[in-house]
Motif scaffolding. Sequence first.
Motif, PDB file in Angstrom:
ATOM      1  N   HIS A   1      -6.093  19.852  11.201  1.00 50.77           N
ATOM      2  CA  HIS A   1      -7.869  19.663  11.713  1.00 50.77           C
ATOM      3  C   HIS A   1      -7.931  19.598  13.229  1.00 50.77           C
ATOM      4  O   HIS A   1      -9.068  19.545  13.728  1.00 50.77           O
ATOM      5  CB  HIS A   1      -8.560  18.679  10.906  1.00 50.77           C
ATOM      6  N   PHE A   2      -6.682  19.058  13.862  1.00 50.24           N
ATOM      7  CA  PHE A   2      -6.904  18.777  15.370  1.00 50.24           C
ATOM      8  C   PHE A   2      -5.789  19.157  16.063  1.00 50.24           C
ATOM      9  O   PHE A   2      -4.656  19.337  15.794  1.00 50.24           O
ATOM     10  CB  PHE A   2      -6.654  17.098  15.318  1.00 50.24           C
ATOM     11  N   GLU A   3      -5.863  19.261  17.427  1.00 49.28           N
ATOM     12  CA  GLU A   3      -4.811  19.482  18.341  1.00 49.28           C
ATOM     13  C   GLU A   3      -4.374  17.927  18.650  1.00 49.28           C
ATOM     14  O   GLU A   3      -5.178  17.240  19.211  1.00 49.28           O
ATOM     15  CB  GLU A   3      -5.267  20.310  19.478  1.00 49.28           C
ATOM     16  N   ILE A   4      -3.113  17.745  18.443  1.00 50.90           N
ATOM     17  CA  ILE A   4      -2.615  16.350  18.788  1.00 50.90           C
ATOM     18  C   ILE A   4      -2.115  16.484  20.077  1.00 50.90           C
ATOM     19  O   ILE A   4      -1.339  17.017  20.772  1.00 50.90           O
ATOM     20  CB  ILE A   4      -1.154  16.230  17.724  1.00 50.90           C
TER      21      ILE A   4
ATOM     22  N   LEU B   1       0.805  -1.262   0.072  1.00 49.93           N
ATOM     23  CA  LEU B   1       0.106  -0.067  -0.015  1.00 49.93           C
ATOM     24  C   LEU B   1       0.758   1.245  -0.107  1.00 49.93           C
ATOM     25  O   LEU B   1       2.202   1.022   0.248  1.00 49.93           O
ATOM     26  CB  LEU B   1      -0.861   0.042   1.160  1.00 49.93           C
ATOM     27  N   GLU B   2       0.338   2.205  -0.319  1.00 51.18           N
ATOM     28  CA  GLU B   2       0.936   3.697  -0.148  1.00 51.18           C
ATOM     29  C   GLU B   2       0.846   4.066   1.111  1.00 51.18           C
ATOM     30  O   GLU B   2      -0.051   5.024   1.464  1.00 51.18           O
ATOM     31  CB  GLU B   2       0.634   4.547  -1.316  1.00 51.18           C
ATOM     32  N   TYR B   3       1.756   3.756   1.996  1.00 49.97           N
ATOM     33  CA  TYR B   3       1.487   4.096   3.359  1.00 49.97           C
ATOM     34  C   TYR B   3       2.058   5.609   3.660  1.00 49.97           C
ATOM     35  O   TYR B   3       3.282   5.837   3.101  1.00 49.97           O
ATOM     36  CB  TYR B   3       2.331   3.465   4.560  1.00 49.97           C
ATOM     37  N   LYS B   4       1.315   6.597   4.484  1.00 53.06           N
ATOM     38  CA  LYS B   4       1.906   7.659   4.707  1.00 53.06           C
ATOM     39  C   LYS B   4       2.984   7.585   5.898  1.00 53.06           C
ATOM     40  O   LYS B   4       2.747   6.713   6.563  1.00 53.06           O
ATOM     41  CB  LYS B   4       0.986   8.485   5.016  1.00 53.06           C
TER      42      LYS B   4
ATOM     43  N   LEU C   1       1.582  12.047   8.382  1.00 54.31           N
ATOM     44  CA  LEU C   1       0.152  11.893   9.146  1.00 54.31           C
ATOM     45  C   LEU C   1       0.073  12.971  10.162  1.00 54.31           C
ATOM     46  O   LEU C   1      -0.832  13.592  10.332  1.00 54.31           O
ATOM     47  CB  LEU C   1       0.197  10.556   9.741  1.00 54.31           C
ATOM     48  N   GLN C   2       1.069  13.327  10.917  1.00 57.38           N
ATOM     49  CA  GLN C   2       0.912  14.433  11.974  1.00 57.38           C
ATOM     50  C   GLN C   2       0.925  15.538  11.189  1.00 57.38           C
ATOM     51  O   GLN C   2       0.102  16.438  11.795  1.00 57.38           O
ATOM     52  CB  GLN C   2       2.264  14.370  12.636  1.00 57.38           C
TER      53      GLN C   2
END
Length: 169
Positions: free
Chosen positions: A137-140, A122-125, A130-131
Amino acid sequence: GLGDVYKRQALEIGAGAGLLTEELHKKITYHKYYANDLVEKSEYYVKKYIPNAVFEAGDFKRINYSQKFDLIISNAVFQWFENPEKIFLKCSSLLNTDGILAFSTFLPENFKEFYSITKLSLEYKTFSELQTMLQLHFEIISSEQFEYKMKFENPLQILAHMKLSLIHI
């Protein structure tokens, strides 16, 4: 926080055979539990642990939910989406204020030995890709990368493991 326990709503993406469903049911309290999977048979496993769960079969990308969630959770599903950033955006729009997205996924090192021979993958990120997507969109709150190495005696054991890993239910 997840707010008032009586109003909490959780959504599991890619419920599969209910392994995560079972663990969540033991550890969190929620008012309503929603689950999704491509495979209709997954509903049996979800309702085995949460009989009043609302289950919807189909591609998560195409399902329109009218309600918002306090928790969206998923295990080993996001690597299957061609464009995870669109999925993160959708999840963000489905979460209540202070809602939580929690997930696990695979990174490029997954099955690297198999890839070195077959060139199939698969074409993994990457973890940092990903971060970067998530930060839009999010506060990690927490992120972790770890490697788990499995050892096999022969190539047939590898193929048997991969077959079990790829069988959805």
